[in-house]
Scaffold this active site. Structure first.
Site, mmCIF file in Angstrom:
data_model
loop_
_atom_site.group_PDB
_atom_site.id
_atom_site.type_symbol
_atom_site.label_atom_id
_atom_site.label_comp_id
_atom_site.label_asym_id
_atom_site.label_seq_id
_atom_site.Cartn_x
_atom_site.Cartn_y
_atom_site.Cartn_z
ATOM 1 N N GLY A 210 0.828 -1.211 0.000
ATOM 2 C CA GLY A 210 0.000 0.000 0.000
ATOM 3 C C GLY A 210 0.853 1.247 0.000
ATOM 4 O O GLY A 210 2.066 1.178 -0.230
ATOM 5 N N ASN A 211 0.230 2.374 0.221
ATOM 6 C CA ASN A 211 0.994 3.630 0.299
ATOM 7 C C ASN A 211 0.368 4.535 1.355
ATOM 8 O O ASN A 211 -0.654 4.211 1.944
ATOM 9 C CB ASN A 211 1.068 4.303 -1.079
ATOM 10 C CG ASN A 211 -0.301 4.651 -1.616
ATOM 11 O OD1 ASN A 211 -1.007 5.463 -1.036
ATOM 12 N ND2 ASN A 211 -0.689 4.019 -2.717
ATOM 13 N N ARG A 212 0.994 5.681 1.580
ATOM 14 C CA ARG A 212 0.615 6.528 2.717
ATOM 15 C C ARG A 212 -0.518 7.504 2.421
ATOM 16 O O ARG A 212 -0.803 8.353 3.245
ATOM 17 C CB ARG A 212 1.817 7.364 3.157
ATOM 18 C CG ARG A 212 2.921 6.594 3.783
ATOM 19 C CD ARG A 212 3.962 7.589 4.274
ATOM 20 N NE ARG A 212 5.254 6.972 4.452
ATOM 21 C CZ ARG A 212 5.619 6.356 5.565
ATOM 22 N NH1 ARG A 212 4.795 6.275 6.569
ATOM 23 N NH2 ARG A 212 6.823 5.821 5.643
ATOM 24 N N SER A 213 -1.125 7.422 1.252
ATOM 25 C CA SER A 213 -2.164 8.402 0.939
ATOM 26 C C SER A 213 -3.317 8.326 1.957
ATOM 27 O O SER A 213 -3.812 7.242 2.252
ATOM 28 C CB SER A 213 -2.705 8.152 -0.472
ATOM 29 O OG SER A 213 -3.799 8.992 -0.701
#
Ligand code: CTP
Length: 414
Positions: A210-213
């Protein structure tokens, strides 16, 4: 419409200044009533300047105007933010010892509470009983957001984002009371598709890349587009905040799901804004069962494959079909030995072929999950770069304004 904005005595009172601006910019008449404690966090002068109306919390000011009866009677909507444990208790037990509590007892229109307090206070049986009592009477009490609280603690108890409170309030007041400005706003009659949040690429049934958005900027864009009169299709990948009420919501998980949803939603949209952080890669193989560690064996290697570039595909399809659709991309850049942030962004704008590119400078602790943002909006049609900074609501308003202007310029009405 006429709104009474009751402000409780909590640290989140400062965020309510942004909520007030959302209301006034949408053309509403707002009377702010802070509690005595609230004025220790944000002063009366701030509320008067931002609302353009006199502010008092006493039943003994302007007695000839009978404010303690009139304000509640005349309000089309009452919004309480931050709703402290104390205010919820006073409202639930019908107390009337200041102007705000009197006004609540005189309410003729819908009432919305946006709570903010420490998790333990929110979860306390007394507070929960008060919330239940209020809800039982038809009052709307929003769930607080989860996240970092005033101290080092975190959990449910944060004030929902101003954009989310704004959208919930507008939805509660009913479409028929939407302000004239929304019905004749710059995006009235337009369909706007917005993607937001971060995609999750499955490795197995329990793990993902995933990512930090946080999705905050995308949610703010949706609220700004709604306020500008648009019909909003909101494609939500993983988000830390709730999408604003009033959007047509599609939840997606992975880049491939987002691609499918985006191609469908964009087919008859006037504007597409790709604010989602889309994973460029996904695991080549997804295990049907949980990947186990096995003693004596090496850790598994994860092979990645490229995801389709959704933004690029949307632009190609629009160009092939000759449609009058405005496409907006987002870019997160850091600058490196090959070029600074704007050089990279300008190259990306060319590569992607979109009409506008909203460029964020990112780095450790910047942009992801923060409440403020600072961007440069680049145009693929030769207009000068435009800077916008402030809260994510401020940035969203600037982007939506620019979208309206660019739509009129690139696709003038025939
Ligand atoms: N985007 C997309 N599909 C992808 C990747 C990104 O539609 N597979 C969109 C994003 O929603 C955003 C823009 O493209 O609007 C960002 O472009 P991208 O090339 O991913 O930029 P960065 O994430 O900044 O990555 P890089 O610099 O590595 O190219």
């Amino acid at each position: 419409m006429r709104i009474v904005l009751g402000v409780g005595g909590g640290i989140a009172a400062y965020k309510v200044a942004s909520l007030l601006r959302l209301f006034t910019e949408a053309g509403h008449q707002v009377t702010v009533i802070p509690t005595e404690a609230a004025t220790r966090f944000v002063g009366v002068a701030t509320w008067e300047a931002l609302s353009g109306n006199p502010v008092s919390n006493s039943v003994f000011d302007d007695v000839d105007k009978v404010n303690h009866v009139r304000l509640g009677h005349q309000a089309d909507l009452i919004v309480i933010a931050p709703a402290t444990a104390d205010l919820l208790a006073k409202a639930a037990t019908g107390q009337a010892n200041d102007l705000l509590t009197n006004t609540l007892l005189m309410a003729h229109g819908p009432v919305l509470f946006a709570p903010a307090m420490h998790t333990e206070m929110w979860q306390h049986a007394a507070t929960q009983a008060n919330v239940e009592t209020l809800r039982g009477r038809g009052v709307t009490v929003l769930e607080p957001a989860s996240g970092r609280l005033t101290g080092a603690d975190s959990g449910p108890g944060r004030l929902p984002e101003p954009e989310a409170i704004f959208a919930a309030a507008i939805a509660l007041a009913g479409v028929e009371t939407l302000p004239a400005t929304s019905q004749a706003g710059p995006l009235a009659g337009r369909v706007v598709t917005i993607s937001a949040g971060g995609t999750r690429e499955a490795l197995d049934p329990v793990r993902f890349l995933g990512n930090r958005s946080s999705g905050k900027q995308g949610a703010a864009l949706a609220a700004a587009a709604l306020a500008a009169g648009a019909t909003v299709r909101f494609l939500a990948a993983h988000m830390d905040v709730e999408p604003p009420a009033g959007v047509e919501l599609v939840r997606v998980e992975s880049a491939l799901e987002l691609r499918q949803a985006a191609l469908e939603a964009a087919a008859d949209s006037d504007v597409v804004i790709m604010a989602a952080a889309v994973a460029d890669f996904r695991p080549a193989e997804v295990s049907d069962t949980k990947i186990k560690k096995v003693d004596g064996e090496d850790a598994p290697l994860v092979r990645l494959v490229r995801n389709p570039d959704i933004l690029h595909e949307l632009v190609e399809r629009r160009n092939a079909e000759g449609g009058q659709q405005l496409i907006v991309g987002f870019a997160a850049e850091t600058g490196d030995a090959q070029g600074d942030v704007l050089e990279h962004a300008t190259a990306k704008l060319k590569r992607k072929g979109c009409d506008l590119l909203v460029v964020n400078q990112v780095g450790v602790g910047r942009v992801f999950g923060q409440d403020d943002n600072s961007v440069v909006i680049l145009s693929g049609h030769g207009a000068e770069p435009q800077s916008a900074a402030g809260s994510k609501a401020d940035v969203a308003a600037a982007v939506v304004d620019r979208v309206g202007a660019e739509l009129a310029r690139v696709f003038p009405a025939t």
